[in-house]
Write a protein that holds these residues in place. Structure first.
Motif, PDB file in Angstrom:
ATOM      1  N   TYR A  15       0.846  -1.199   0.000  1.00 30.79           N
ATOM      2  CA  TYR A  15       0.000   0.000   0.000  1.00 30.79           C
ATOM      3  C   TYR A  15       0.882   1.250   0.000  1.00 30.79           C
ATOM      4  O   TYR A  15       0.689   2.160  -0.801  1.00 30.79           O
ATOM      5  CB  TYR A  15      -0.928  -0.005   1.217  1.00 30.79           C
ATOM      6  CG  TYR A  15      -1.809   1.212   1.282  1.00 30.79           C
ATOM      7  CD1 TYR A  15      -3.059   1.214   0.673  1.00 30.79           C
ATOM      8  CD2 TYR A  15      -1.388   2.371   1.926  1.00 30.79           C
ATOM      9  CE1 TYR A  15      -3.870   2.337   0.715  1.00 30.79           C
ATOM     10  CE2 TYR A  15      -2.182   3.492   1.968  1.00 30.79           C
ATOM     11  CZ  TYR A  15      -3.426   3.476   1.372  1.00 30.79           C
ATOM     12  OH  TYR A  15      -4.212   4.594   1.396  1.00 30.79           O
ATOM     13  N   LEU A  16       1.864   1.281   0.906  1.00 32.14           N
ATOM     14  CA  LEU A  16       2.757   2.443   0.975  1.00 32.14           C
ATOM     15  C   LEU A  16       3.582   2.570  -0.305  1.00 32.14           C
ATOM     16  O   LEU A  16       3.878   3.684  -0.745  1.00 32.14           O
ATOM     17  CB  LEU A  16       3.668   2.346   2.199  1.00 32.14           C
ATOM     18  CG  LEU A  16       2.959   2.438   3.549  1.00 32.14           C
ATOM     19  CD1 LEU A  16       3.949   2.200   4.680  1.00 32.14           C
ATOM     20  CD2 LEU A  16       2.246   3.780   3.720  1.00 32.14           C
ATOM     21  N   GLY A  17       3.924   1.447  -0.908  1.00 32.80           N
ATOM     22  CA  GLY A  17       4.685   1.460  -2.155  1.00 32.80           C
ATOM     23  C   GLY A  17       3.908   2.041  -3.318  1.00 32.80           C
ATOM     24  O   GLY A  17       4.497   2.509  -4.284  1.00 32.80           O
ATOM     25  N   ARG A  18       2.602   2.015  -3.233  1.00 35.25           N
ATOM     26  CA  ARG A  18       1.758   2.583  -4.298  1.00 35.25           C
ATOM     27  C   ARG A  18       1.567   4.086  -4.137  1.00 35.25           C
ATOM     28  O   ARG A  18       1.042   4.737  -5.031  1.00 35.25           O
ATOM     29  CB  ARG A  18       0.391   1.902  -4.293  1.00 35.25           C
ATOM     30  CG  ARG A  18       0.458   0.456  -4.725  1.00 35.25           C
ATOM     31  CD  ARG A  18      -0.907  -0.199  -4.735  1.00 35.25           C
ATOM     32  NE  ARG A  18      -1.761   0.483  -5.669  1.00 35.25           N
ATOM     33  CZ  ARG A  18      -3.084   0.674  -5.477  1.00 35.25           C
ATOM     34  NH1 ARG A  18      -3.686   0.236  -4.402  1.00 35.25           N
ATOM     35  NH2 ARG A  18      -3.803   1.302  -6.382  1.00 35.25           N
ATOM     36  N   ARG A  19       1.982   4.649  -3.010  1.00 31.73           N
ATOM     37  CA  ARG A  19       1.795   6.081  -2.772  1.00 31.73           C
ATOM     38  C   ARG A  19       2.656   6.877  -3.742  1.00 31.73           C
ATOM     39  O   ARG A  19       3.840   6.622  -3.901  1.00 31.73           O
ATOM     40  CB  ARG A  19       2.162   6.455  -1.332  1.00 31.73           C
ATOM     41  CG  ARG A  19       1.409   5.693  -0.264  1.00 31.73           C
ATOM     42  CD  ARG A  19      -0.042   5.982  -0.215  1.00 31.73           C
ATOM     43  NE  ARG A  19      -0.245   7.335   0.258  1.00 31.73           N
ATOM     44  CZ  ARG A  19      -1.418   7.900   0.377  1.00 31.73           C
ATOM     45  NH1 ARG A  19      -2.503   7.255   0.040  1.00 31.73           N
ATOM     46  NH2 ARG A  19      -1.532   9.120   0.829  1.00 31.73           N
ATOM     47  N   ARG A  29      -5.805   5.444   7.517  1.00 36.21           N
ATOM     48  CA  ARG A  29      -6.022   5.317   6.069  1.00 36.21           C
ATOM     49  C   ARG A  29      -5.570   3.943   5.580  1.00 36.21           C
ATOM     50  O   ARG A  29      -6.281   3.276   4.835  1.00 36.21           O
ATOM     51  CB  ARG A  29      -5.287   6.404   5.300  1.00 36.21           C
ATOM     52  CG  ARG A  29      -5.487   6.278   3.784  1.00 36.21           C
ATOM     53  CD  ARG A  29      -4.875   7.415   3.018  1.00 36.21           C
ATOM     54  NE  ARG A  29      -5.611   8.649   3.153  1.00 36.21           N
ATOM     55  CZ  ARG A  29      -6.692   8.965   2.431  1.00 36.21           C
ATOM     56  NH1 ARG A  29      -7.157   8.129   1.553  1.00 36.21           N
ATOM     57  NH2 ARG A  29      -7.284  10.111   2.599  1.00 36.21           N
ATOM     58  N   VAL A  30      -4.388   3.524   6.006  1.00 41.17           N
ATOM     59  CA  VAL A  30      -3.880   2.221   5.575  1.00 41.17           C
ATOM     60  C   VAL A  30      -4.773   1.109   6.125  1.00 41.17           C
ATOM     61  O   VAL A  30      -5.166   0.199   5.396  1.00 41.17           O
ATOM     62  CB  VAL A  30      -2.416   2.004   6.025  1.00 41.17           C
ATOM     63  CG1 VAL A  30      -1.922   0.624   5.620  1.00 41.17           C
ATOM     64  CG2 VAL A  30      -1.497   3.087   5.466  1.00 41.17           C
ATOM     65  N   ALA A  31      -5.117   1.218   7.404  1.00 40.76           N
ATOM     66  CA  ALA A  31      -5.954   0.195   8.037  1.00 40.76           C
ATOM     67  C   ALA A  31      -7.306   0.090   7.343  1.00 40.76           C
ATOM     68  O   ALA A  31      -7.789  -1.013   7.065  1.00 40.76           O
ATOM     69  CB  ALA A  31      -6.140   0.513   9.520  1.00 40.76           C
ATOM     70  N   TYR A  64       2.908   7.244   7.904  1.00 38.75           N
ATOM     71  CA  TYR A  64       4.001   6.340   7.590  1.00 38.75           C
ATOM     72  C   TYR A  64       4.278   6.356   6.101  1.00 38.75           C
ATOM     73  O   TYR A  64       3.362   6.467   5.290  1.00 38.75           O
ATOM     74  CB  TYR A  64       3.673   4.914   8.035  1.00 38.75           C
ATOM     75  CG  TYR A  64       3.825   4.715   9.518  1.00 38.75           C
ATOM     76  CD1 TYR A  64       5.039   4.315  10.064  1.00 38.75           C
ATOM     77  CD2 TYR A  64       2.759   4.952  10.387  1.00 38.75           C
ATOM     78  CE1 TYR A  64       5.193   4.146  11.429  1.00 38.75           C
ATOM     79  CE2 TYR A  64       2.903   4.784  11.748  1.00 38.75           C
ATOM     80  CZ  TYR A  64       4.123   4.377  12.258  1.00 38.75           C
ATOM     81  OH  TYR A  64       4.273   4.217  13.615  1.00 38.75           O
ATOM     82  N   ALA A  65       5.560   6.224   5.767  1.00 32.81           N
ATOM     83  CA  ALA A  65       5.991   6.175   4.370  1.00 32.81           C
ATOM     84  C   ALA A  65       7.141   5.183   4.271  1.00 32.81           C
ATOM     85  O   ALA A  65       7.784   4.849   5.279  1.00 32.81           O
ATOM     86  CB  ALA A  65       6.456   7.551   3.895  1.00 32.81           C
ATOM     87  N   GLY A 139      -4.867  12.640  -1.664  1.00 33.42           N
ATOM     88  CA  GLY A 139      -6.226  13.147  -1.617  1.00 33.42           C
ATOM     89  C   GLY A 139      -7.270  12.227  -2.224  1.00 33.42           C
ATOM     90  O   GLY A 139      -8.450  12.492  -2.152  1.00 33.42           O
ATOM     91  N   ASP A 140      -6.817  11.147  -2.847  1.00 37.43           N
ATOM     92  CA  ASP A 140      -7.752  10.241  -3.505  1.00 37.43           C
ATOM     93  C   ASP A 140      -8.590   9.485  -2.492  1.00 37.43           C
ATOM     94  O   ASP A 140      -8.120   9.114  -1.434  1.00 37.43           O
ATOM     95  CB  ASP A 140      -7.014   9.205  -4.355  1.00 37.43           C
ATOM     96  CG  ASP A 140      -6.373   9.807  -5.585  1.00 37.43           C
ATOM     97  OD1 ASP A 140      -6.699  10.961  -5.907  1.00 37.43           O
ATOM     98  OD2 ASP A 140      -5.549   9.125  -6.198  1.00 37.43           O
ATOM     99  N   GLU A 141      -9.836   9.215  -2.859  1.00 36.43           N
ATOM    100  CA  GLU A 141     -10.657   8.291  -2.093  1.00 36.43           C
ATOM    101  C   GLU A 141     -10.198   6.913  -2.498  1.00 36.43           C
ATOM    102  O   GLU A 141     -10.275   6.559  -3.664  1.00 36.43           O
ATOM    103  CB  GLU A 141     -12.144   8.466  -2.415  1.00 36.43           C
ATOM    104  CG  GLU A 141     -12.798   9.571  -1.647  1.00 36.43           C
ATOM    105  CD  GLU A 141     -12.723   9.370  -0.143  1.00 36.43           C
ATOM    106  OE1 GLU A 141     -12.975   8.257   0.346  1.00 36.43           O
ATOM    107  OE2 GLU A 141     -12.403  10.336   0.545  1.00 36.43           O
ATOM    108  N   GLU A 142      -9.694   6.162  -1.555  1.00 36.34           N
ATOM    109  CA  GLU A 142      -9.169   4.852  -1.888  1.00 36.34           C
ATOM    110  C   GLU A 142     -10.110   3.772  -1.401  1.00 36.34           C
ATOM    111  O   GLU A 142     -10.502   3.760  -0.257  1.00 36.34           O
ATOM    112  CB  GLU A 142      -7.789   4.687  -1.272  1.00 36.34           C
ATOM    113  CG  GLU A 142      -6.832   5.720  -1.838  1.00 36.34           C
ATOM    114  CD  GLU A 142      -5.569   5.820  -1.041  1.00 36.34           C
ATOM    115  OE1 GLU A 142      -5.181   4.827  -0.432  1.00 36.34           O
ATOM    116  OE2 GLU A 142      -4.988   6.901  -1.030  1.00 36.34           O
TER     117      GLU A 142
END
Length: 162
Positions: A15-19, A29-31, A64-65, A139-142
Motif C-alpha cells: 500500500y505504501l509502495g503505491r503512494r 487510512r492504511v488500516a 508512515y511512508a 487526496g484520492d478516495e481509496e
C-alpha cells in the motif's frame, strides 16, 4: 508458510509502495484501505520502522511512508521477519505432531511442496508485486483492497481485490 502478521505487513508495505512520490499515509487510512485493525497495524508499522523499511512522519501530512525502495525488500525477508511457530505442525495423516524421524506417507511429498513454494515466493522482491499496479495520491478516495463491502448513500458496494 506465511503468517497472518507477515501477510498484513506485506499488504501494508505494498500500500505504501503505491503512494505517489513517497507520500505518507496515516495508520487509519492504511488500516481502512487494507481491512487491518488500526491498533494492530500501528504495532506492525512500528516493527517495520525498527527494521528501517518504513519511517514515521510528523505533521499535517504525516503518517508512515517507505524508508527504502520496495526493490530492496524480498518477500522471503518479510516472511522470515514474522515467522512464528509454523502453523499446523500436525501430521497430515494422524493426530500427532509431525515427526521427520518417523514420517508418515505424505511427509516427503508435502515437505517438498512446501519447500518449493517457499523458494518460489522467496525469489520476488516487493517491487515485483507492484509492477502493474497504479500509484495513489494522498487526496484520492481509496477503496478497500481486501474484498470487503462498503456503503455509500445506503447502497452496498462490493469492492474487488487487486
Amino acid at each position: 508458510m506465511i503468517t497472518r502478521t507477515a501477510e498484513h505487513a506485506l499488504r501494508a508495505l505494498l500500500y505504501l509502495g503505491r503512494r505517489e512520490n513517497g507520500e505518507a499515509a496515516s495508520v487509519a487510512r492504511v488500516a481502512g484501505a487494507m481491512g487491518i485493525p488500526s491498533a494492530y497495524l500501528a504495532k506492525l508499522l512500528h516493527t517495520l520502522s525498527g527494521r528501517g523499511w518504513v519511517e514515521s512522519r510528523l505533521g499535517r501530512a504525516g503518517g508512515y511512508a517507505l524508508a527504502v525502495p520496495l526493490q530492496e525488500i524480498t518477500v522471503r525477508e518479510l516472511i522470515d521477519m514474522f515467522a512464528g511457530a509454523e502453523t499446523g505442525g500436525l501430521c497430515l495423516l494422524g493426530d500427532r505432531p509431525c515427526d521427520p524421524a518417523s514420517p508418515c506417507g505424505a511427509h516427503e511429498r508435502w515437505s517438498g511442496a512446501k519447500r518449493a513454494a517457499a523458494e518460489a515466493i522467496g525469489q520476488f522482491r516487493l517491487a515485483d508485486l507492484l509492477e502493474n499496479a497504479p500509484s495513489t495520491r494522498a487526496g484520492d478516495e481509496e477503496a478497500p483492497l481486501n474484498g470487503s463491502h462498503s456503503r455509500r448513500n445506503g447502497e452496498v458496494l462490493q469492492e474487488t481485490r487487486e
